[in-house]
Motif scaffolding. Sequence first.
Motif, short mmCIF file in Angstrom:
data_model
loop_
_atom_site.label_atom_id
_atom_site.label_comp_id
_atom_site.label_asym_id
_atom_site.label_seq_id
_atom_site.Cartn_x
_atom_site.Cartn_y
_atom_site.Cartn_z
N LEU A 177 -31.84 15.01 -63.40
CA LEU A 177 -31.30 13.61 -63.93
C LEU A 177 -30.10 13.05 -63.26
O LEU A 177 -30.07 12.08 -62.82
CB LEU A 177 -31.17 13.44 -65.36
N MET A 178 -29.11 14.04 -63.05
CA MET A 178 -27.93 13.73 -62.55
C MET A 178 -28.27 13.44 -60.82
O MET A 178 -27.50 12.46 -60.25
CB MET A 178 -26.94 14.99 -62.51
N GLU A 179 -29.31 14.38 -60.13
CA GLU A 179 -29.42 14.04 -58.89
C GLU A 179 -29.92 12.64 -58.66
O GLU A 179 -29.90 12.15 -57.67
CB GLU A 179 -30.55 15.29 -58.56
N ALA A 180 -30.84 12.30 -59.56
CA ALA A 180 -31.31 10.77 -59.62
C ALA A 180 -30.47 9.67 -59.72
O ALA A 180 -30.72 8.49 -59.64
CB ALA A 180 -32.46 10.81 -60.65
N GLY A 181 -29.12 10.05 -60.21
CA GLY A 181 -27.98 9.06 -60.35
C GLY A 181 -27.97 8.30 -61.61
O GLY A 181 -27.63 7.45 -61.68
N GLU A 182 -28.75 8.92 -62.56
CA GLU A 182 -28.88 8.58 -63.94
C GLU A 182 -27.48 8.55 -64.57
O GLU A 182 -26.47 9.40 -64.58
CB GLU A 182 -29.97 9.42 -64.73
#
Length: 252
Positions: A177-182
Amino acid sequence: MGHSVGQVAGFAGVTVRTLHHYDEIGLLCPSGRSHAGHRRYDDADLDRLQRILFYRELGFPLDEVAVLLDDPESDPREHLRRQHALLTDRIDRLQQMAKAVEHAMEAKKMGINLTPEEKFEVFGDSDPEQYAQEAEQRWGGTDAYAQSQRRAASYTKDDWQRIQDESADWGSRYAALMEAGEPAEGERAMDLAEEHRRHISTWFYACPYEMHTCLGEMYVTDERFTAFYEAIRPGMAAHLRDSITANAVRHV
């Protein structure tokens, strides 16, 4: 030519993904593009970013930040007064819950009734009882401590393996989720924060939102707990703290 997205990320102490996300939602659209089509930010863009980060530091969700910056009828003073009240209430709740918090029982798996061989098979080189004495000294008189000890003492090797597997799966999904920029205040992040709270309540002790919020603060104030989450993904401790807070607010 202005500044590149990488330069701006370095100036502001944010990630390139964050700036891309701000652009995608229309919160901070760069004023120009290079001949190759890359984002270029001018001084006015940097001023707007500074204001965005100011409101984010105060805990405003992105949609409210957009209103504060773009709606001519919005009263920033009223927003700030409301946010001040929320922050004051948050501080009060954290102070009230501080003595009852027991993160070590969630992170270090105290009271485990396993053989040394089984412990190694489940936990590897980490010692699940490393901070047992410290935790008992700090929280031995709390209901959370007693509840966690009772539950932990009854778990089998398979139970602990399931707990480990659930934690690892959750951590992998949160890192993605963090990697996706959420953003931390997004629905996906808050849903995973809620899952985190329920995992604690299911396996260790009842964890109401006030206690969960206090746990989130410990993730960034105690270097041992910070290291636990940073090992999953850099920046995760603070991101999770913010999503836990946002999730608590939406359940108020």
